[in-house]
Design an enzyme around this catalytic site. Sequence first.
Site, short mmCIF file in Angstrom:
data_model
loop_
_atom_site.label_atom_id
_atom_site.label_comp_id
_atom_site.label_asym_id
_atom_site.label_seq_id
_atom_site.Cartn_x
_atom_site.Cartn_y
_atom_site.Cartn_z
CG PHE A 138 -4.75 34.96 12.64
CD1 PHE A 138 -5.59 35.96 13.12
CD2 PHE A 138 -3.38 35.12 12.80
CE1 PHE A 138 -5.07 37.08 13.76
CE2 PHE A 138 -2.86 36.25 13.43
CZ PHE A 138 -3.70 37.22 13.92
CG ASP A 223 0.90 32.78 7.28
OD1 ASP A 223 1.92 32.53 7.94
OD2 ASP A 223 0.07 33.67 7.59
CE LYS A 252 2.63 34.24 15.80
NZ LYS A 252 1.49 34.05 14.92
C1 LIG Z 1 0.85 35.23 14.18
C2 LIG Z 1 0.52 35.00 12.77
C3 LIG Z 1 0.59 36.04 11.82
C4 LIG Z 1 0.88 37.47 12.20
O1 LIG Z 1 2.13 37.63 12.80
P1 LIG Z 1 2.43 38.97 13.65
O2 LIG Z 1 3.88 38.85 13.97
O3 LIG Z 1 1.54 38.90 14.86
O4 LIG Z 1 2.09 40.11 12.78
C5 LIG Z 1 0.34 35.73 10.50
N1 LIG Z 1 0.04 34.47 10.11
C6 LIG Z 1 -0.04 33.46 10.99
C7 LIG Z 1 -0.36 32.08 10.50
C8 LIG Z 1 0.16 33.68 12.35
O5 LIG Z 1 0.04 32.68 13.23
#
Ligand SMILES: *Cc1c(COP(=O)(O)O)cnc(C)c1O
Length: 405
Positions: A138, A223, A252
């Site tokens: 994701f 990520d 985040k």
């Molecule tokens: C939440 C998340 C995203 C996307 O972040 P947004 O601020 O919602 O665009 C990308 N990668 C990971 C691993 C995430 O948990």
Amino acid sequence: MSSGSDLENRYCAQNYHPLPVVLSRGEGVYVWDEEGNKYLDMMSAYSAVSHGHANPRLVAALKAQAEKLCIVSRAFYTDKLGPFLERACELTGQDAALPMNTGAEAVETAVKAARRWGYEVKGITENQAEIIVCSGNFHGRTTTIISFSDEAEYQKNFGPLTPGFKIAQYGDIDSLKALITPNTAAFLIEPIQGEGGIVIPPAGYLKACETLCREHNVLLIADEIQCGLGRTGKMLACNHEDVVPDGLILGKALGGGIMPVSMFLAKKEVMDVFVPGTHGSTFGGNPLAAAIGLEALNILVDENLAERSMEMGNYMMGELNKLDSAMISTIRGSGLFIGIEIDPALGSAREICERLMTRGLLSKETHETVVRLAPPLVITKEQIDWAVDQIGQVLQELDSIRLAS
Ligand SMILES: *Cc1c(COP(=O)(O)O)cnc(C)c1O
């Protein structure tokens, strides 16, 4: 329920399935609904609220900066951006950073950097660059990012999709090895998969990925939007295996639970592919975001939140493992990033979350079968004891309902 949810149901796109509670206030690990009922927040906005709601230091930083200077765009330098990015680089072992706002934008930035590095540094033929991602990944919701998801629901009727991506089996180094070609620019990975269901790859996997990528001149891009910044018990999840990626994505919790702040960080050789005009964002790196982001990083360090996450996470895991319910197939986690996998034949994670909500504990299922437990990192042992007690009681309730029928 109150008008808050009625209006939201009427006017907001129905792209989420919220639990039926209307929140209006938050402080520390707690949030309150419109009627004044208190809840322990074990969701923390998908780890965006690691510092706790309305963290006083962050609110102070917000107020102070809001009164001074908020938005000027990157057409000018500001006194806030440099110190923020310097701190982020220091704490992550990276050379430079490109500030954005949301996670998906920072992932897009990483994809652009990887492709351009592939052409300009590695020498891949134009438009041939490939990026390898993982099964169950994701990385966000933009058109390009959903193009490399293996979740059919994320893609359906949003095509045509962006080409140039291949999917390796998460946790399987041979699967990655088999996909690398001379056109591979990068391997993009979540060191621990969050939305995938708090999935932890085998020990040594990330290190093996790093070694393999170096051998083949492929960028390793982590990520850590969800698993980074103390969530798993280290500043970065990569730190568990002493891996230093060539590119790193944060978001985040970087915004301290106050506003969206994200960034792509990288080695100099990678970041240097960006020259004026090649990428940008109106709001990315604005002084308000930079002031909050810097304070968010400083709090993580000053308050030892990563160590705390490790200690409290180990404690919570120990307590959860004492629960005795046939519905639990596994409990896995790292630091305060814990997933309880529910046997779908015996129960539903959604129902467990709904019942926890009525008891004052907020969580959210992920992938239908996993109850995610990711509270703010400032949670105490007593609060964990209370939460585990509620979880135990809900599982018992559901076990006895099932056995009676
Ligand atoms: C939440 C998340 C995203 C996307 O972040 P947004 O601020 O919602 O665009 C990308 N990668 C990971 C691993 C995430 O948990």
